[in-house]
Motif scaffolding. Structure first.
Motif, PDB file in Angstrom:
ATOM      1  N   LEU A 246      -0.493 -23.091  -7.157  1.00 32.12           N
ATOM      2  CA  LEU A 246       0.096 -22.156  -8.106  1.00 32.12           C
ATOM      3  C   LEU A 246      -0.816 -20.962  -8.354  1.00 32.12           C
ATOM      4  CD1 LEU A 246       1.654 -24.652 -10.679  1.00 32.12           C
ATOM      5  CD2 LEU A 246       2.881 -23.143  -9.110  1.00 32.12           C
ATOM      6  N   LEU A 247      -2.112 -21.203  -8.505  1.00 31.62           N
ATOM      7  CA  LEU A 247      -3.046 -20.099  -8.736  1.00 31.62           C
ATOM      8  C   LEU A 247      -3.147 -19.201  -7.504  1.00 31.62           C
ATOM      9  CD1 LEU A 247      -5.870 -22.008 -10.649  1.00 31.62           C
ATOM     10  CD2 LEU A 247      -4.390 -20.219 -11.580  1.00 31.62           C
ATOM     11  N   THR A 248      -3.174 -19.814  -6.325  1.00 31.10           N
ATOM     12  CA  THR A 248      -3.216 -19.025  -5.091  1.00 31.10           C
ATOM     13  C   THR A 248      -1.946 -18.193  -4.947  1.00 31.10           C
ATOM     14  OG1 THR A 248      -4.565 -20.741  -4.035  1.00 31.10           O
ATOM     15  CG2 THR A 248      -3.503 -19.134  -2.596  1.00 31.10           C
ATOM     16  N   GLY A 249      -0.807 -18.796  -5.238  1.00 27.07           N
ATOM     17  CA  GLY A 249       0.451 -18.072  -5.151  1.00 27.07           C
ATOM     18  C   GLY A 249       0.565 -16.967  -6.180  1.00 27.07           C
ATOM     19  N   ALA A 250      -0.021 -17.167  -7.364  1.00 25.39           N
ATOM     20  CA  ALA A 250       0.042 -16.143  -8.411  1.00 25.39           C
ATOM     21  C   ALA A 250      -0.687 -14.876  -7.981  1.00 25.39           C
ATOM     22  CB  ALA A 250      -0.557 -16.685  -9.708  1.00 25.39           C
ATOM     23  N   VAL A 251      -1.805 -15.034  -7.292  1.00 23.85           N
ATOM     24  CA  VAL A 251      -2.535 -13.868  -6.786  1.00 23.85           C
ATOM     25  C   VAL A 251      -1.673 -13.104  -5.785  1.00 23.85           C
ATOM     26  CG1 VAL A 251      -4.535 -13.093  -5.466  1.00 23.85           C
ATOM     27  CG2 VAL A 251      -4.795 -14.899  -7.153  1.00 23.85           C
ATOM     28  N   GLY A 252      -1.078 -13.834  -4.848  1.00 22.24           N
ATOM     29  CA  GLY A 252      -0.263 -13.182  -3.827  1.00 22.24           C
ATOM     30  C   GLY A 252       0.958 -12.492  -4.403  1.00 22.24           C
ATOM     31  N   ALA A 253       1.651 -13.172  -5.321  1.00 20.75           N
ATOM     32  CA  ALA A 253       2.840 -12.574  -5.916  1.00 20.75           C
ATOM     33  C   ALA A 253       2.487 -11.336  -6.731  1.00 20.75           C
ATOM     34  CB  ALA A 253       3.553 -13.600  -6.799  1.00 20.75           C
ATOM     35  N   GLY A 254       1.401 -11.415  -7.483  1.00 19.36           N
ATOM     36  CA  GLY A 254       0.970 -10.257  -8.258  1.00 19.36           C
ATOM     37  C   GLY A 254       0.600  -9.089  -7.367  1.00 19.36           C
ATOM     38  N   ALA A 255      -0.052  -9.370  -6.233  1.00 18.70           N
ATOM     39  CA  ALA A 255      -0.465  -8.309  -5.323  1.00 18.70           C
ATOM     40  C   ALA A 255       0.735  -7.615  -4.690  1.00 18.70           C
ATOM     41  CB  ALA A 255      -1.379  -8.874  -4.239  1.00 18.70           C
ATOM     42  N   VAL A 256       1.760  -8.373  -4.339  1.00 15.95           N
ATOM     43  CA  VAL A 256       2.969  -7.765  -3.794  1.00 15.95           C
ATOM     44  C   VAL A 256       3.589  -6.816  -4.823  1.00 15.95           C
ATOM     45  CG1 VAL A 256       5.314  -8.202  -2.997  1.00 15.95           C
ATOM     46  CG2 VAL A 256       3.447  -9.645  -2.197  1.00 15.95           C
ATOM     47  N   PHE A 308      -1.963  -8.375  -9.452  1.00 17.18           N
ATOM     48  CA  PHE A 308      -1.255  -7.104  -9.594  1.00 17.18           C
ATOM     49  C   PHE A 308      -2.212  -5.926  -9.405  1.00 17.18           C
ATOM     50  CE2 PHE A 308       0.385  -3.552 -12.080  1.00 17.18           C
ATOM     51  CZ  PHE A 308       1.693  -3.477 -11.638  1.00 17.18           C
ATOM     52  N   ALA A 309      -3.396  -6.012 -10.004  1.00 20.54           N
ATOM     53  CA  ALA A 309      -4.400  -4.955  -9.844  1.00 20.54           C
ATOM     54  C   ALA A 309      -4.857  -4.845  -8.392  1.00 20.54           C
ATOM     55  CB  ALA A 309      -5.594  -5.228 -10.759  1.00 20.54           C
ATOM     56  N   ALA A 310      -4.963  -5.981  -7.707  1.00 20.87           N
ATOM     57  CA  ALA A 310      -5.406  -5.971  -6.310  1.00 20.87           C
ATOM     58  C   ALA A 310      -4.414  -5.258  -5.402  1.00 20.87           C
ATOM     59  CB  ALA A 310      -5.617  -7.404  -5.821  1.00 20.87           C
ATOM     60  N   GLY A 311      -3.157  -5.162  -5.834  1.00 19.63           N
ATOM     61  CA  GLY A 311      -2.140  -4.544  -4.991  1.00 19.63           C
ATOM     62  C   GLY A 311      -2.390  -3.080  -4.691  1.00 19.63           C
ATOM     63  N   ALA A 312      -3.202  -2.400  -5.491  1.00 19.85           N
ATOM     64  CA  ALA A 312      -3.480  -0.981  -5.249  1.00 19.85           C
ATOM     65  C   ALA A 312      -4.708  -0.761  -4.387  1.00 19.85           C
ATOM     66  CB  ALA A 312      -3.669  -0.249  -6.583  1.00 19.85           C
ATOM     67  N   ILE A 313      -5.521  -1.786  -4.169  1.00 21.45           N
ATOM     68  CA  ILE A 313      -6.818  -1.592  -3.509  1.00 21.45           C
ATOM     69  C   ILE A 313      -6.651  -1.211  -2.044  1.00 21.45           C
ATOM     70  CG2 ILE A 313      -8.924  -2.774  -2.783  1.00 21.45           C
ATOM     71  CD1 ILE A 313      -8.810  -4.345  -5.393  1.00 21.45           C
ATOM     72  N   ASN A 314      -5.920  -1.992  -1.287  1.00 19.59           N
ATOM     73  CA  ASN A 314      -5.770  -1.698   0.146  1.00 19.59           C
ATOM     74  C   ASN A 314      -5.057  -0.376   0.413  1.00 19.59           C
ATOM     75  OD1 ASN A 314      -7.177  -3.952   0.956  1.00 19.59           O
ATOM     76  ND2 ASN A 314      -5.366  -5.217   1.273  1.00 19.59           N
ATOM     77  N   PRO A 315      -3.983  -0.034  -0.321  1.00 18.44           N
ATOM     78  CA  PRO A 315      -3.385   1.287  -0.092  1.00 18.44           C
ATOM     79  C   PRO A 315      -4.351   2.440  -0.340  1.00 18.44           C
ATOM     80  CG  PRO A 315      -1.834  -0.113  -1.252  1.00 18.44           C
ATOM     81  CD  PRO A 315      -3.125  -0.862  -1.197  1.00 18.44           C
ATOM     82  N   ILE A 316      -5.176   2.362  -1.377  1.00 16.65           N
ATOM     83  CA  ILE A 316      -6.138   3.436  -1.635  1.00 16.65           C
ATOM     84  C   ILE A 316      -7.195   3.482  -0.538  1.00 16.65           C
ATOM     85  CG2 ILE A 316      -7.918   4.262  -3.221  1.00 16.65           C
ATOM     86  CD1 ILE A 316      -6.243   3.226  -5.514  1.00 16.65           C
ATOM     87  N   LEU A 317      -7.644   2.324  -0.085  1.00 16.22           N
ATOM     88  CA  LEU A 317      -8.605   2.295   1.023  1.00 16.22           C
ATOM     89  C   LEU A 317      -7.997   2.926   2.276  1.00 16.22           C
ATOM     90  CD1 LEU A 317     -10.304  -1.218   0.775  1.00 16.22           C
ATOM     91  CD2 LEU A 317     -11.376   1.011   0.423  1.00 16.22           C
ATOM     92  N   ALA A 318      -6.726   2.648   2.518  1.00 15.23           N
ATOM     93  CA  ALA A 318      -6.061   3.236   3.689  1.00 15.23           C
ATOM     94  C   ALA A 318      -5.996   4.750   3.570  1.00 15.23           C
ATOM     95  CB  ALA A 318      -4.664   2.647   3.846  1.00 15.23           C
ATOM     96  N   ILE A 319      -5.661   5.249   2.380  1.00 16.60           N
ATOM     97  CA  ILE A 319      -5.617   6.695   2.170  1.00 16.60           C
ATOM     98  C   ILE A 319      -6.993   7.307   2.389  1.00 16.60           C
ATOM     99  CG2 ILE A 319      -5.186   8.488   0.451  1.00 16.60           C
ATOM    100  CD1 ILE A 319      -3.165   6.527  -0.828  1.00 16.60           C
ATOM    101  N   LEU A 320      -8.021   6.623   1.912  1.00 16.16           N
ATOM    102  CA  LEU A 320      -9.392   7.085   2.136  1.00 16.16           C
ATOM    103  C   LEU A 320      -9.690   7.193   3.627  1.00 16.16           C
ATOM    104  CD1 LEU A 320     -12.380   7.593   1.298  1.00 16.16           C
ATOM    105  CD2 LEU A 320     -12.654   5.106   1.179  1.00 16.16           C
TER     106      LEU A 320
END
Length: 396
Positions: A246-256, A308-320
Motif C-alpha cells: 500500500l505504501l509503495t502504491g501510494a507513492v506511485g499513484a501520487g506521482a502519476v 504527488f510532489a515527486a511527479g514534478a521532478i522528472n519533467p523539470i529535469l527533462a526540461i533542464l
C-alpha cells in the motif's frame, strides 16, 4: 511515441517481476535469483553510459526501432528455449544481459526525441515532459500487478512472451507513426572522442552536474527505503505485509497525479522554487512520518502527498536537459546522467539493511531523513541553480 514507450515500460515491468520468479521456480536458489537480478540491472548502467554516443550517431528514431526489435527477439528467446529444453542458466544470464543492454538505448532515444516531437505537435515542453513521465509511471503501475496476475494464472513464462510482443509493437508504432525530424549533420569524430565530448559537456555544466549528484543520492536512498525499510516497517510496526504494498502504491499513484497536474500548470510555475520544494517534499515527509511511528492512515496520506510532489521532478529535469544540452550531444549526455542515476541504486538496499541491523529501524529512518534534507538544499542556496529560471537555450 508515448504509446510506444507505454508498451515498452509495461513489458519491462513484466520482465522485472517474471524473471526472478522464473529463476526461483526453476532453480529453487535465492543466490541464483539474485545473480539474475544483477544481470538485469548492471547492463543498464553500462549501456546508458556508453550507448548514448551511438544513439546520437544513428539518430533517435532509428535507434528506438532497432533497439526494440533486438530487445523483443532477445526477450522471446528464454521462454522459447525453455519450452524446447535448450535453456541453461548461464545462457539465461547472457540473454538477460544482452536484452537490457539492447533496450536501454531505445529508452534514451525516445526521451531524446521528445522536444523535437513536442515542437512538431505545437505542445509546450512542460506538458510534453510531464506526459512522458506520467505515461512512464502509469505503465509501471499497471505492469507490476499485471505481471503478478499473469504469473499466478499462467506461470512465469507467459509474461516474457508478452514482454517480447510489447517491444515489437513499440518498434512498429515508432516506425510507422512517429514522423522523421530534420536530419542533423553527423560529427566526424570517433566514438571515444564523441563519448569524451558528452562527458566533458556534463562536467562543465555545473547546474546539470549538481542535479545529477542530487539524483544519485536520492535514488540510493529511495532504493533502500523501498527494498528494505518499508518492508521492515510493515512487519515490525504495522504487523501487516499489505502495508508494504500500500505504501509503495501510494507513492506511485501520487506521482502519476503530480505529473498530470504539473503538465497542466507547470509552465506558469517558477522552475527553481518548484523543483526545490518538490524535491524536499518528495523525500523528507514520507520517511519522517515512518520514523515518528505515526498511525498508518497518516503515513499513507503523507506518502501519497510525497509521491504527488515527486511527479514534478522528472519533467523539470527533462526540461533542464532539453534546454541546455546541444542536440548533437543530447543522447550521450542524457545517457551519462541516467547511468549515474542508476549507479548508486545497488548500494541503497545494502546501506539500509546494514544500518537497520546495527542501529534499528527508527534510527535508520531518522538518518535517511537527515540525508534527504541535506541533499535537497542545493536549489535553495547554490547560485548556479538560478540558471534554471533563466531559460538558456541549447546550441543546435
Amino acid at each position: 511515441m508515448l504509446a510506444a514507450n507505454a508498451l515498452s515500460t509495461t513489458g519491462d515491468m513484466l520482465s522485472l517481476l517474471a524473471v526472478p520468479w522464473f529463476v526461483l521456480d526453476t532453480t529453487g536458489s535465492a543466490a541464483l535469483t539474485g545473480l539474475a537480478a544483477f544481470a538485469m540491472t548492471f547492463p543498464i548502467v553500462i549501456s546508458a553510459a556508453f550507448g548514448g554516443t551511438l544513439v546520437d550517431w544513428l539518430g533517435f528514431r532509428v535507434t528506438s526501432v532497432l533497439s526494440d526489435l533486438v530487445s523483443g527477439l532477445l526477450v522471446l528467446a528464454p521462454p522459447m528455449l525453455f519450452l524446447t529444453g535448450g535453456l541453461s542458466y548461464p545462457l539465461l544470464l547472457v540473454l538477460l544481459f544482452l536484452r537490457w543492454m539492447a533496450s536501454t538505448p531505445g529508452e534514451t532515444a525516445r526521451k531524446a526525441m521528445l522536444p523535437d516531437l513536442a515542437a512538431l505537435a505545437g505542445m509546450p515542453i512542460e506538458r510534453a515532459s510531464a506526459a512522458y513521465d506520467g505515461v512512464y509511471r502509469g505503465s509501471a503501475m499497471v505492469g507490476a500487478p499485471l505481471a503478478g496476475v499473469l504469473i499466478l494464472w499462467l506461470g512465469p513464462s507467459l509474461p516474457l512472451f508478452v514482454d517480447g510482443v510489447t517491444f515489437l509493437l513499440s518498434a512498429l508504432l515508432v516506425a510507422g507513426g512517429v514522423p522523421r525530424v530534420a536530419r542533423r549533420e553527423r560529427e566526424r569524430r570517433g566514438y571515444l572522442d564523441g563519448l569524451r565530448a558528452g562527458l566533458a559537456f556534463l562536467w562543465r555544466d555545473r547546474l546539470q552536474l549538481s542535479a545529477t549528484a542530487m539524483i544519485v543520492v536520492v535514488n540510493l536512498l529511495d532504493t533502500g527505503v523501498t527494498q528494505v525499510l518499508l518492508a521492515l516497517y510493515a512487519r515490525d510496526v504495522v504487523g501487516d505485509p499489505r502495508a508494504f504494498g500500500l505504501l509503495t502504491g501510494a507513492v506511485g499513484a501520487g506521482a502519476v497525479a503530480g505529473s498530470v497536474v504539473y503538465g497542466a500548470v507547470g509552465s506558469r510555475l517558477p522552475m527553481r522554487l518548484t523543483y526545490g520544494l518538490c524535491f524536499l517534499l518528495a523525500g523528507v515527509p514520507r520517511v519522517l512520518v515512518l520514523a515518528l511511528n505515526a498511525p498508518f492512515s497518516v503515513a499513507m496520506a503523507v506518502t501519497a502527498l510525497s509521491g504527488f510532489a515527486a511527479g514534478a521532478i522528472n519533467p523539470i529535469l527533462a526540461i533542464l536537459q532539453y534546454g541546455r544540452i546541444p542536440v548533437r550531444l543530447r543522447a550521450r549526455v542524457i545517457g551519462a546522467m541516467t547511468a549515474a542515476a542508476y549507479a548508486g541504486m545497488p548500494m541503497g538496499g545494502l546501506l539500509a539493511g546494514t544500518l537497520s541491523t546495527l542501529t534499528g529501524l527508527g534510527t535508520t529512518l531518522l538518518a535517511f531523513t537527515v540525508v534527504y534534507v541535506l541533499i535537497s538544499v542545493p536549489p535553495f542556496v547554490l547560485r548556479t541553480w538560478r540558471e534554471l529560471d533563466s531559460g538558456h537555450p541549447a546550441d543546435t
